[in-house]
Design a protein around this motif. Structure first.
Motif, PDB file in Angstrom:
ATOM      1  N   GLU A  99      -4.130  -0.574  -3.264  1.00 51.77           N
ATOM      2  CA  GLU A  99      -4.799   0.258  -2.252  1.00 51.77           C
ATOM      3  C   GLU A  99      -5.410  -0.663  -1.200  1.00 51.77           C
ATOM      4  O   GLU A  99      -6.200  -1.543  -1.516  1.00 51.77           O
ATOM      5  CB  GLU A  99      -5.894   1.097  -2.904  1.00 51.77           C
ATOM      6  CG  GLU A  99      -6.560   2.088  -1.986  1.00 51.77           C
ATOM      7  CD  GLU A  99      -5.626   3.198  -1.546  1.00 51.77           C
ATOM      8  OE1 GLU A  99      -5.808   3.690  -0.419  1.00 51.77           O
ATOM      9  OE2 GLU A  99      -4.714   3.568  -2.316  1.00 51.77           O
ATOM     10  N   THR A 100      -5.031  -0.469   0.056  1.00 56.74           N
ATOM     11  CA  THR A 100      -5.534  -1.294   1.148  1.00 56.74           C
ATOM     12  C   THR A 100      -6.242  -0.402   2.160  1.00 56.74           C
ATOM     13  O   THR A 100      -5.618   0.511   2.716  1.00 56.74           O
ATOM     14  CB  THR A 100      -4.378  -2.025   1.860  1.00 56.74           C
ATOM     15  OG1 THR A 100      -3.626  -2.747   0.905  1.00 56.74           O
ATOM     16  CG2 THR A 100      -4.905  -2.970   2.919  1.00 56.74           C
ATOM     17  N   ASP A 104       0.832  -1.201   0.000  1.00 56.49           N
ATOM     18  CA  ASP A 104       0.000   0.000   0.000  1.00 56.49           C
ATOM     19  C   ASP A 104       0.871   1.258   0.000  1.00 56.49           C
ATOM     20  O   ASP A 104       0.587   2.218  -0.712  1.00 56.49           O
ATOM     21  CB  ASP A 104      -0.919  -0.011   1.222  1.00 56.49           C
ATOM     22  CG  ASP A 104      -1.906   1.134   1.215  1.00 56.49           C
ATOM     23  OD1 ASP A 104      -2.375   1.518   0.127  1.00 56.49           O
ATOM     24  OD2 ASP A 104      -2.218   1.643   2.308  1.00 56.49           O
TER      25      ASP A 104
END
Length: 83
Positions: free
Chosen positions: A33-34, A27
């Motif tokens: 994207e986390t 990320d």
């Protein structure tokens, strides 16, 4: 090299925490994207599983001991010399 007792609970905990670090590193490096809340179940679940594995390991090791307090495995043929 000094030998130590294998502890599977610590292995499980380390695996889950390493996985969490990899997720955050990906990320941070813009690989994906986390959301922030994704790793909470991963860490809590990993620590819970590590505790269960450690308890099972302890129970199995206690059960393998003979009534006299010795283990069923033979003694080390090469004990470590004192320093």
């Amino acid at each position: 090299m000094l030998r130590h007792e294998f502890q599977p609970g610590r292995l499980v905990a380390g695996t889950f925490l390493t996985l969490t670090g990899i997720i955050y590193a990906g990320d941070a490096g813009d690989a994906w994207e986390t959301p922030w809340f994704v790793v909470i179940p991963l860490v809590v679940g990993g620590l819970f599983l590590a505790g269960v594995v450690a308890a099972l390991t302890r129970g199995i090791r206690k059960r393998r001991r003979s009534p006299h307090g010795t283990t069923t495995t033979p003694p080390d043929p090469h004990p470590e010399a004192p320093h």
